[in-house]
Design a protein around this motif. Structure first.
Motif, PDB file in Angstrom:
ATOM      1  N   ALA A 121       0.694  -1.190  -0.060  1.00 15.49           N
ATOM      2  CA  ALA A 121       0.061  -0.122   0.105  1.00 15.49           C
ATOM      3  C   ALA A 121       0.793   1.334  -0.041  1.00 15.49           C
ATOM      4  O   ALA A 121       0.419   2.299  -0.540  1.00 15.49           O
ATOM      5  CB  ALA A 121      -0.999  -0.021   1.182  1.00 15.49           C
ATOM      6  N   ILE A 122       2.033   1.347   0.576  1.00  9.24           N
ATOM      7  CA  ILE A 122       2.709   2.516   0.746  1.00  9.24           C
ATOM      8  C   ILE A 122       3.200   2.894  -0.598  1.00  9.24           C
ATOM      9  O   ILE A 122       3.307   4.061  -0.866  1.00  9.24           O
ATOM     10  CB  ILE A 122       3.959   2.239   1.628  1.00  9.24           C
ATOM     11  N   PHE A 123       3.654   1.882  -1.361  1.00  5.09           N
ATOM     12  CA  PHE A 123       4.146   2.270  -2.855  1.00  5.09           C
ATOM     13  C   PHE A 123       3.064   2.442  -3.862  1.00  5.09           C
ATOM     14  O   PHE A 123       3.081   3.593  -4.650  1.00  5.09           O
ATOM     15  CB  PHE A 123       4.741   1.198  -3.452  1.00  5.09           C
ATOM     16  N   VAL A 124       1.774   1.961  -3.823  1.00  6.14           N
ATOM     17  CA  VAL A 124       0.856   1.926  -4.539  1.00  6.14           C
ATOM     18  C   VAL A 124       0.234   3.595  -4.291  1.00  6.14           C
ATOM     19  O   VAL A 124      -0.016   4.407  -5.305  1.00  6.14           O
ATOM     20  CB  VAL A 124      -0.587   1.160  -4.109  1.00  6.14           C
ATOM     21  N   THR A 125      -0.010   3.862  -2.962  1.00 11.74           N
ATOM     22  CA  THR A 125      -0.441   5.168  -2.665  1.00 11.74           C
ATOM     23  C   THR A 125       0.277   6.367  -3.073  1.00 11.74           C
ATOM     24  O   THR A 125      -0.047   7.634  -3.227  1.00 11.74           O
ATOM     25  CB  THR A 125      -1.246   5.287  -1.316  1.00 11.74           C
ATOM     26  N   LEU A 126       1.538   6.193  -2.668  1.00 10.91           N
ATOM     27  CA  LEU A 126       2.900   7.078  -2.841  1.00 10.91           C
ATOM     28  C   LEU A 126       2.825   7.455  -4.554  1.00 10.91           C
ATOM     29  O   LEU A 126       2.775   8.500  -4.943  1.00 10.91           O
ATOM     30  CB  LEU A 126       4.051   6.636  -2.548  1.00 10.91           C
ATOM     31  N   ALA A 127       2.732   6.179  -5.332  1.00  8.53           N
ATOM     32  CA  ALA A 127       2.679   6.602  -6.799  1.00  8.53           C
ATOM     33  C   ALA A 127       1.242   7.188  -7.231  1.00  8.53           C
ATOM     34  O   ALA A 127       1.374   8.046  -8.193  1.00  8.53           O
ATOM     35  CB  ALA A 127       2.942   5.216  -7.536  1.00  8.53           C
ATOM     36  N   SER A 128       0.389   6.805  -6.799  1.00 12.84           N
ATOM     37  CA  SER A 128      -0.888   7.370  -7.151  1.00 12.84           C
ATOM     38  C   SER A 128      -1.130   8.921  -6.782  1.00 12.84           C
ATOM     39  O   SER A 128      -1.585   9.562  -7.611  1.00 12.84           O
ATOM     40  CB  SER A 128      -2.099   6.511  -6.796  1.00 12.84           C
ATOM     41  N   GLY A 129      -0.522   9.282  -5.437  1.00  6.18           N
ATOM     42  CA  GLY A 129      -0.578  10.631  -5.079  1.00  6.18           C
ATOM     43  C   GLY A 129       0.171  11.407  -6.135  1.00  6.18           C
ATOM     44  O   GLY A 129      -0.133  12.633  -6.559  1.00  6.18           O
ATOM     45  N   SER A 130       1.433  10.984  -6.309  1.00  7.73           N
ATOM     46  CA  SER A 130       2.333  11.639  -7.292  1.00  7.73           C
ATOM     47  C   SER A 130       1.642  11.741  -8.753  1.00  7.73           C
ATOM     48  O   SER A 130       1.669  12.743  -9.303  1.00  7.73           O
ATOM     49  CB  SER A 130       3.594  11.044  -7.470  1.00  7.73           C
ATOM     50  N   PHE A 131       1.174  10.911  -9.132  1.00  7.58           N
ATOM     51  CA  PHE A 131       0.486  10.951 -10.529  1.00  7.58           C
ATOM     52  C   PHE A 131      -0.585  11.817 -10.528  1.00  7.58           C
ATOM     53  O   PHE A 131      -0.798  12.472 -11.349  1.00  7.58           O
ATOM     54  CB  PHE A 131      -0.206   9.348 -11.081  1.00  7.58           C
ATOM     55  N   VAL A 132      -1.476  11.868  -9.354  1.00 11.26           N
ATOM     56  CA  VAL A 132      -2.799  12.717  -9.307  1.00 11.26           C
ATOM     57  C   VAL A 132      -2.044  14.116  -9.354  1.00 11.26           C
ATOM     58  O   VAL A 132      -2.686  15.086 -10.189  1.00 11.26           O
ATOM     59  CB  VAL A 132      -3.256  12.463  -8.068  1.00 11.26           C
ATOM     60  N   PHE A 133      -1.175  14.551  -8.500  1.00 11.95           N
ATOM     61  CA  PHE A 133      -0.677  15.964  -8.565  1.00 11.95           C
ATOM     62  C   PHE A 133      -0.110  16.167  -9.978  1.00 11.95           C
ATOM     63  O   PHE A 133      -0.163  17.260 -10.350  1.00 11.95           O
ATOM     64  CB  PHE A 133       0.551  15.860  -7.399  1.00 11.95           C
ATOM     65  N   GLY A 134       1.030  15.368 -10.339  1.00 12.32           N
ATOM     66  CA  GLY A 134       1.423  15.913 -11.795  1.00 12.32           C
ATOM     67  C   GLY A 134       0.588  15.824 -12.762  1.00 12.32           C
ATOM     68  O   GLY A 134       0.425  16.744 -13.810  1.00 12.32           O
ATOM     69  N   PHE A 135      -0.447  14.979 -12.975  1.00 13.02           N
ATOM     70  CA  PHE A 135      -1.490  14.987 -14.278  1.00 13.02           C
ATOM     71  C   PHE A 135      -2.315  16.082 -14.154  1.00 13.02           C
ATOM     72  O   PHE A 135      -2.728  16.888 -15.030  1.00 13.02           O
ATOM     73  CB  PHE A 135      -2.294  13.786 -14.201  1.00 13.02           C
ATOM     74  N   VAL A 136      -2.924  16.414 -12.919  1.00 14.50           N
ATOM     75  CA  VAL A 136      -4.065  17.631 -12.885  1.00 14.50           C
ATOM     76  C   VAL A 136      -3.159  18.881 -12.821  1.00 14.50           C
ATOM     77  O   VAL A 136      -3.504  19.801 -13.635  1.00 14.50           O
ATOM     78  CB  VAL A 136      -4.412  17.481 -11.422  1.00 14.50           C
ATOM     79  N   ARG A 137      -2.098  19.072 -12.383  1.00 13.74           N
ATOM     80  CA  ARG A 137      -1.385  20.273 -12.422  1.00 13.74           C
ATOM     81  C   ARG A 137      -1.004  20.441 -13.844  1.00 13.74           C
ATOM     82  O   ARG A 137      -0.632  21.650 -14.270  1.00 13.74           O
ATOM     83  CB  ARG A 137      -0.139  20.152 -11.601  1.00 13.74           C
ATOM     84  N   SER A 138      -0.364  19.694 -14.383  1.00  9.88           N
ATOM     85  CA  SER A 138      -0.023  19.889 -15.840  1.00  9.88           C
ATOM     86  C   SER A 138      -1.113  19.842 -16.931  1.00  9.88           C
ATOM     87  O   SER A 138      -1.050  20.510 -18.102  1.00  9.88           O
ATOM     88  CB  SER A 138       1.099  18.883 -16.231  1.00  9.88           C
ATOM     89  N   GLN A 139      -2.174  19.152 -16.811  1.00  7.44           N
ATOM     90  CA  GLN A 139      -3.179  18.931 -17.814  1.00  7.44           C
ATOM     91  C   GLN A 139      -4.391  19.575 -17.568  1.00  7.44           C
ATOM     92  O   GLN A 139      -5.230  19.927 -18.449  1.00  7.44           O
ATOM     93  CB  GLN A 139      -3.421  17.444 -18.203  1.00  7.44           C
ATOM     94  N   LEU A 140      -4.870  19.672 -16.166  1.00  6.59           N
ATOM     95  CA  LEU A 140      -6.153  20.137 -15.958  1.00  6.59           C
ATOM     96  C   LEU A 140      -6.270  21.627 -15.315  1.00  6.59           C
ATOM     97  O   LEU A 140      -7.389  22.176 -15.285  1.00  6.59           O
ATOM     98  CB  LEU A 140      -6.879  19.183 -15.148  1.00  6.59           C
TER      99      LEU A 140
END
Length: 327
Positions: A121-140
């Motif tokens: 879980a620590i790796f899944v949620t760390l990765a998903s949090g980074s993805f959410v931040f990067g995707f929303v900030r750069s695309q949305l």
């Protein structure tokens, strides 16, 4: 015997944390000018409410032997996306439904990868949090800080008070009471503790361990979304830079210092309330004293490290806990 000793310690820990919070509040009220004022007390209550709401979602996940490091990213980026769509002229209901679907989707992905793909879980949620931040900030969204549109319901909602108490406090109390009822009096709540205490035994007993695990991450994401909406209502904007702040560690600190066992199967809403009160009062006092942020972070990280070490001694990990990837 181990469980009884653990419960006695949990009770003692709650009393200790509550007593420390009272002492800090009393000393700060006398020693710090401006601490015991209506404005500052309201500020403390508001900060405790948002921090406590986030900690409620984290607590449910931790009790079930997990961790959600994507909570702050979901909180900030989902609301930033929602506000950006409103500012771009998207219908309010449509924007809300789209973002709500995205939040649920992130929770489902987190839960599926942890429950069915057996990724820690620590790796899944760390990765998903980074993805959410990067995707929303750069695309949305177009900027770090996204304002609430004029005359939007969030502006009106943020100004609501009952008996001079901000609306956030009542929402925090309602969510805390609801989760208390669920954990204490429902079959699903008992399953959370059983799965956290021994997931293999719970699965062998016929409990739907994997679907429940998925649901816990969805619930955590939804609670983070609520916390984000309240933050935007209070500040009339959302700043996505909060994702890179120490807020996530404050949430974990509230849970651990309050008495939520990182090994799973232990803790309650009461632990979150005491932990949030202590950390909220302490942070406010350090801000008034004008302790530099770097030293505030040092103090918080030291407290968190000590709390984790004590938790590790009192609640030893086993192989199943390690596979879940808790801190």
């Amino acid at each position: 015997m181990k469980q009884r000793a653990s419960r006695k310690w949990a009770l003692s820990q709650e009393i200790i944390v509550a007593a420390i919070a009272v002492v800090i509040f009393a000393v700060a009220s006398v020693a710090l000018p401006g601490f015991f004022t209506t404005e500052n007390v309201v500020s403390i209550i508001r900060s405790i409410s948002v921090l406590g709401i986030l900690a409620l979602g984290m607590a449910v996940v931790i009790i079930g032997r997990g961790i959600d490091l994507s909570a702050v990213a979901v909180m900030a980026m989902s609301v930033a996306w929602y506000l950006q769509m409103l500012n771009d002229g998207t219908s309010g209901w449509l924007a809300f439904v789209i973002v709500l679907g995205g939040v649920i989707g992130i929770g489902l992905i987190n839960g599926f990868l942890v429950a069915y793909a057996d990724v820690p879980a620590i790796f899944v949620t760390l990765a998903s949090g980074s993805f959410v931040f990067g995707f929303v900030r750069s695309q949305l969204i177009a900027q770090d800080a996204v304002p609430v549109p004029a005359e939007n319901w969030l502006q009106l909602f943020g100004g609501l008070r009952f008996f001079d108490v901000p609306i956030e406090v009542f929402i925090f109390a309602a969510l805390a009471f609801l989760i208390f009822l669920i954990l204490r009096y429902t079959k699903w709540g008992r399953y959370v503790y059983y799965a956290g205490d021994n997931p293999i035994a719970a699965r062998n007993a016929g409990m739907p361990v994997r679907p429940m695990l998925v649901f816990r991450y969805v619930l955590s994401a939804l609670i983070a979304f609520v916390a984000g909406l309240l933050t935007a209502a209070s500040l009339h904007s959302i700043n996505t830079r909060v994702v890179n702040s120490t807020l996530l560690y404050d949430i974990v600190l509230v849970a651990v210092i309050g008495g939520i066992g990182l090994s799973g199967g232990k803790g309650s809403v009461r632990n979150v309330l005491f932990g949030a009160a202590l950390i909220g009062i302490m942070l406010n006092a350090m801000t008034i004293i004008d302790i530099p942020l770097i030293y505030q972070n040092l103090i918080k990280s030291t407290i968190l490290l000590v709390a984790i070490l004590i938790d590790g001694l009192l609640n030893p990990r086993d192989e199943q806990t390690a596979q879940q990837g808790d801190i």
